[in-house]
Motif scaffolding. Structure first.
Motif, PDB file in Angstrom:
ATOM      1  N   TRP A  60     -24.484  -3.519  15.265  1.00 32.43           N
ATOM      2  CA  TRP A  60     -23.916  -2.733  16.360  1.00 32.43           C
ATOM      3  C   TRP A  60     -24.758  -2.882  17.626  1.00 32.43           C
ATOM      4  O   TRP A  60     -24.222  -3.090  18.716  1.00 32.43           O
ATOM      5  N   ALA A  61     -26.085  -2.792  17.478  1.00 35.58           N
ATOM      6  CA  ALA A  61     -26.977  -2.935  18.631  1.00 35.58           C
ATOM      7  C   ALA A  61     -26.881  -4.338  19.224  1.00 35.58           C
ATOM      8  O   ALA A  61     -26.933  -4.517  20.450  1.00 35.58           O
ATOM      9  N   PRO A 102     -10.395  -2.116   3.536  1.00 35.71           N
ATOM     10  CA  PRO A 102     -10.339  -2.113   2.068  1.00 35.71           C
ATOM     11  C   PRO A 102     -11.634  -2.549   1.394  1.00 35.71           C
ATOM     12  O   PRO A 102     -11.786  -2.402   0.183  1.00 35.71           O
ATOM     13  N   SER A 103     -12.562  -3.100   2.169  1.00 34.56           N
ATOM     14  CA  SER A 103     -13.801  -3.599   1.578  1.00 34.56           C
ATOM     15  C   SER A 103     -14.908  -3.579   2.620  1.00 34.56           C
ATOM     16  O   SER A 103     -14.665  -3.378   3.809  1.00 34.56           O
ATOM     17  N   LEU A 104     -16.123  -3.834   2.151  1.00 35.53           N
ATOM     18  CA  LEU A 104     -17.291  -3.795   3.033  1.00 35.53           C
ATOM     19  C   LEU A 104     -17.231  -4.830   4.159  1.00 35.53           C
ATOM     20  O   LEU A 104     -17.566  -4.502   5.303  1.00 35.53           O
ATOM     21  N   PRO A 105     -16.816  -6.080   3.915  1.00 37.94           N
ATOM     22  CA  PRO A 105     -16.735  -7.035   5.030  1.00 37.94           C
ATOM     23  C   PRO A 105     -15.802  -6.575   6.147  1.00 37.94           C
ATOM     24  O   PRO A 105     -16.096  -6.777   7.329  1.00 37.94           O
ATOM     25  N   PHE A 106     -14.680  -5.961   5.783  1.00 40.91           N
ATOM     26  CA  PHE A 106     -13.767  -5.449   6.812  1.00 40.91           C
ATOM     27  C   PHE A 106     -14.423  -4.314   7.594  1.00 40.91           C
ATOM     28  O   PHE A 106     -14.233  -4.193   8.808  1.00 40.91           O
ATOM     29  N   LEU A 107     -15.175  -3.479   6.890  1.00 43.26           N
ATOM     30  CA  LEU A 107     -15.859  -2.382   7.565  1.00 43.26           C
ATOM     31  C   LEU A 107     -16.893  -2.920   8.551  1.00 43.26           C
ATOM     32  O   LEU A 107     -17.056  -2.393   9.660  1.00 43.26           O
ATOM     33  N   LEU A 108     -17.597  -3.985   8.175  1.00 40.35           N
ATOM     34  CA  LEU A 108     -18.577  -4.601   9.066  1.00 40.35           C
ATOM     35  C   LEU A 108     -17.891  -5.202  10.295  1.00 40.35           C
ATOM     36  O   LEU A 108     -18.384  -5.068  11.419  1.00 40.35           O
ATOM     37  N   ILE A 109     -16.756  -5.849  10.097  1.00 41.59           N
ATOM     38  CA  ILE A 109     -16.007  -6.396  11.233  1.00 41.59           C
ATOM     39  C   ILE A 109     -15.636  -5.279  12.202  1.00 41.59           C
ATOM     40  O   ILE A 109     -15.772  -5.411  13.420  1.00 41.59           O
ATOM     41  N   GLY A 110     -15.191  -4.157  11.656  1.00 40.51           N
ATOM     42  CA  GLY A 110     -14.850  -3.015  12.499  1.00 40.51           C
ATOM     43  C   GLY A 110     -16.049  -2.498  13.268  1.00 40.51           C
ATOM     44  O   GLY A 110     -15.927  -2.130  14.450  1.00 40.51           O
ATOM     45  N   ARG A 111     -17.188  -2.478  12.617  1.00 41.50           N
ATOM     46  CA  ARG A 111     -18.402  -1.994  13.289  1.00 41.50           C
ATOM     47  C   ARG A 111     -18.812  -2.942  14.409  1.00 41.50           C
ATOM     48  O   ARG A 111     -19.281  -2.500  15.470  1.00 41.50           O
ATOM     49  N   LEU A 112     -18.646  -4.235  14.202  1.00 43.91           N
ATOM     50  CA  LEU A 112     -18.952  -5.217  15.247  1.00 43.91           C
ATOM     51  C   LEU A 112     -18.038  -5.012  16.455  1.00 43.91           C
ATOM     52  O   LEU A 112     -18.483  -5.049  17.610  1.00 43.91           O
ATOM     53  N   ILE A 113     -16.760  -4.777  16.193  1.00 45.47           N
ATOM     54  CA  ILE A 113     -15.807  -4.564  17.288  1.00 45.47           C
ATOM     55  C   ILE A 113     -16.152  -3.301  18.051  1.00 45.47           C
ATOM     56  O   ILE A 113     -16.097  -3.265  19.291  1.00 45.47           O
ATOM     57  N   SER A 114     -16.532  -2.247  17.338  1.00 46.13           N
ATOM     58  CA  SER A 114     -16.871  -0.996  18.030  1.00 46.13           C
ATOM     59  C   SER A 114     -18.120  -1.169  18.879  1.00 46.13           C
ATOM     60  O   SER A 114     -18.234  -0.579  19.959  1.00 46.13           O
ATOM     61  N   GLY A 115     -19.066  -1.987  18.427  1.00 47.14           N
ATOM     62  CA  GLY A 115     -20.256  -2.252  19.237  1.00 47.14           C
ATOM     63  C   GLY A 115     -19.916  -2.953  20.534  1.00 47.14           C
ATOM     64  O   GLY A 115     -20.517  -2.680  21.577  1.00 47.14           O
ATOM     65  N   ALA A 116     -18.913  -3.853  20.485  1.00 47.64           N
ATOM     66  CA  ALA A 116     -18.508  -4.573  21.690  1.00 47.64           C
ATOM     67  C   ALA A 116     -17.729  -3.676  22.638  1.00 47.64           C
ATOM     68  O   ALA A 116     -17.984  -3.641  23.844  1.00 47.64           O
ATOM     69  N   THR A 117     -16.777  -2.907  22.124  1.00 49.56           N
ATOM     70  CA  THR A 117     -15.934  -2.093  22.989  1.00 49.56           C
ATOM     71  C   THR A 117     -16.683  -0.878  23.534  1.00 49.56           C
ATOM     72  O   THR A 117     -16.411  -0.427  24.650  1.00 49.56           O
ATOM     73  N   ALA A 118     -17.642  -0.344  22.787  1.00 48.26           N
ATOM     74  CA  ALA A 118     -18.422   0.792  23.271  1.00 48.26           C
ATOM     75  C   ALA A 118     -19.402   0.387  24.358  1.00 48.26           C
ATOM     76  O   ALA A 118     -20.045   1.246  24.959  1.00 48.26           O
ATOM     77  N   ALA A 119     -19.523  -0.916  24.611  1.00 44.82           N
ATOM     78  CA  ALA A 119     -20.424  -1.400  25.661  1.00 44.82           C
ATOM     79  C   ALA A 119     -19.933  -1.038  27.056  1.00 44.82           C
ATOM     80  O   ALA A 119     -20.599  -1.341  28.049  1.00 44.82           O
ATOM     81  N   SER A 120     -18.783  -0.385  27.181  1.00 45.47           N
ATOM     82  CA  SER A 120     -18.260  -0.020  28.499  1.00 45.47           C
ATOM     83  C   SER A 120     -19.057   1.098  29.152  1.00 45.47           C
ATOM     84  O   SER A 120     -18.756   1.483  30.290  1.00 45.47           O
ATOM     85  N   VAL A 121     -20.060   1.638  28.478  1.00 44.54           N
ATOM     86  CA  VAL A 121     -20.913   2.659  29.101  1.00 44.54           C
ATOM     87  C   VAL A 121     -21.511   2.119  30.400  1.00 44.54           C
ATOM     88  O   VAL A 121     -21.668   2.847  31.383  1.00 44.54           O
ATOM     89  N   SER A 122     -21.834   0.823  30.424  1.00 40.74           N
ATOM     90  CA  SER A 122     -22.365   0.230  31.655  1.00 40.74           C
ATOM     91  C   SER A 122     -21.344   0.304  32.782  1.00 40.74           C
ATOM     92  O   SER A 122     -21.698   0.516  33.945  1.00 40.74           O
TER      93      SER A 122
END
Length: 406
Positions: A60-61, A102-122
């Motif tokens: 995420w970071a 449905p599985s851990l890899p999908f959850l990780l993909i979701g976390r990666l996407i949230s890290g990118a989209t949450a970057a709008s704080v800048s």
């Protein structure tokens, strides 16, 4: 600014506050349940889950690190509004994706996407710089910090309550917050960057980590100021990395004790960011406010390091809360060193520094803590190191101010 423009800009500022609060609320909602969901996917293996939780945090970071400059540069070219709205929409859809993972890899993909989209704080910070006179920016950045704090105080509480029924419920709640925010912004949020002040082309050289950091090196005062801000960011990582483990090891706190303590710290920081920054900067100026903030933070960390009892440890919490005035002061000073068409790139570059601290800080402080325990040495060494970082931050910050800003 004309009298007719003032109410519109105030409404826009309120929306940005709501946007940041809801984004942080959505992020906070999943904090209590994401590790538990990972444990569930790992069949109850806590050791394996702990390693994966660390990987999720790093991922995420890292996405924040890479995407802050991209979204900042895009907002300088296309305007702030489309980037903020796209981020809210992306976060909402991503939380739905994670709720259905449905599985851990999908959850990780979701976390990666949230890290990118949450970057709008800048982009939100650049929006504040667009609509606020330079002398008032620190105060408004302080209110943004209060919105951060409010989201992280309420979010975990809501997530914990919903997660008690089902570990997927908090993800649906986070999606609802983000999608409602996108819909609200679509009808309410005006653009803050007029076409004549936008970059004529996307500055791809700055829309990446190397280019954004090079942007910070173009001016000596900005280089010193960004270095000071990075050291402050790095010191902050000692809190999420160590708070639970340190208080358990040294003061034998249980989960309830830690929860109450974190709530007190969060509320204190929200009060400082929302109520003290503006009057402090207005009366004392950014230089004095920054000095008080960093000295207070250093003293607070020293209290954490040396306090013999839990009560003594918590006595340092108000001092650490006063440190919350530092970041708005840093941000306000930095915006004076960039033009109106560069605020997105500036905030993206500063966001990348936060990404670096988020990737390296937990590792540094956890290793110091582990090493101090392994040799049966001073267990507060990590917080002592955080205090030293704040003293170094103050030294660089004052050099930057004395060099050019004041």
């Amino acid at each position: 600014m004309t009298p007719a423009q003032q109410p519109r800009r105030e409404a826009a500022f309120i929306f940005i506050l709501v946007t940041v609060a809801l984004d942080m609320l959505a992020l906070g909602v999943i904090i209590p349940v994401l590790p538990k969901l990972i444990v569930q996917f790992e069949g109850g293996d806590l050791g394996s889950a702990a390693r994966i939780v660390g990987l999720f945090g790093l991922a995420w970071a890292a996405m924040q690190f890479f995407f802050q400059p991209v979204l900042g540069a895009l907002s300088d070219h296309f305007g702030r509004r489309p980037v903020v709205l796209a981020s809210n929409l992306g976060l909402g859809l991503d939380y739905i994706f994670m709720a259905l993972a449905p599985s851990l890899p999908f959850l990780l993909i979701g976390r990666l996407i949230s890290g990118a989209t949450a970057a709008s704080v800048s982009t939100a910070n650049a929006y504040i710089a667009d609509i606020t006179p330079p002398e008032k920016r620190a105060g408004r950045f302080g209110l943004i910090g209060a919105a951060f704090g409010l989201g992280f105080v309420l979010g975990p509480a809501i997530g914990g309550a919903l997660g008690a029924y089902d570990l997927r419920f908090p993800f649906w709640a986070a999606a609802a917050f983000s999608l409602a925010n996108a819909l609200y912004g679509y009808f309410i949020l005006p653009e803050s960057l007029p076409p004549e002040k936008r970059t004529t082309g996307i500055v791809w050289r700055s829309a990446n980590v190397a280019g954004s950091l090079d942007f910070l090196r173009r001016d000596r005062a900005l280089t010193l100021l960004s270095g000071a801000l990075f050291l402050s960011y790095l010191a902050h990582e000692s809190l999420p990395a160590l708070f639970v483990l340190y208080t358990q090891q040294r003061y034998h706190w249980d989960v309830a004790d830690t929860g109450w303590a974190l709530a007190i710290v969060g509320v204190s920081q929200t009060i400082v960011s929302g109520g003290l920054v503006r009057p402090a900067v207005a009366r004392l100026g950014e230089k004095v406010t920054l000095t008080i903030a960093l000295v207070s933070g250093a003293l607070g960390f020293l209290a954490f390091a040396f306090a013999p009892t839990g009560l003594g440890f918590m006595a340092g919490a108000p001092l650490v809360a006063l440190w919350g005035m530092a970041n708005p002061s840093f941000q306000g000073l930095a915006t004076r060193l960039a033009g109106s068409s560069e605020q997105g790139r500036l905030q993206g570059a500063l966001g990348s520094l936060r990404g670096v601290s988020g990737m390296t800080g937990p590792l540094i402080f956890s290793q110091i803590f582990a090493f101090s325990l392994s040799i049966d040495f001073f267990s507060g060494a990590s917080y002592f190191a955080a205090a030293a970082l704040l003293v170094s931050s103050l030294t660089l910050g004052l050099k930057a101010i004395n060099y050019k800003l004041l």
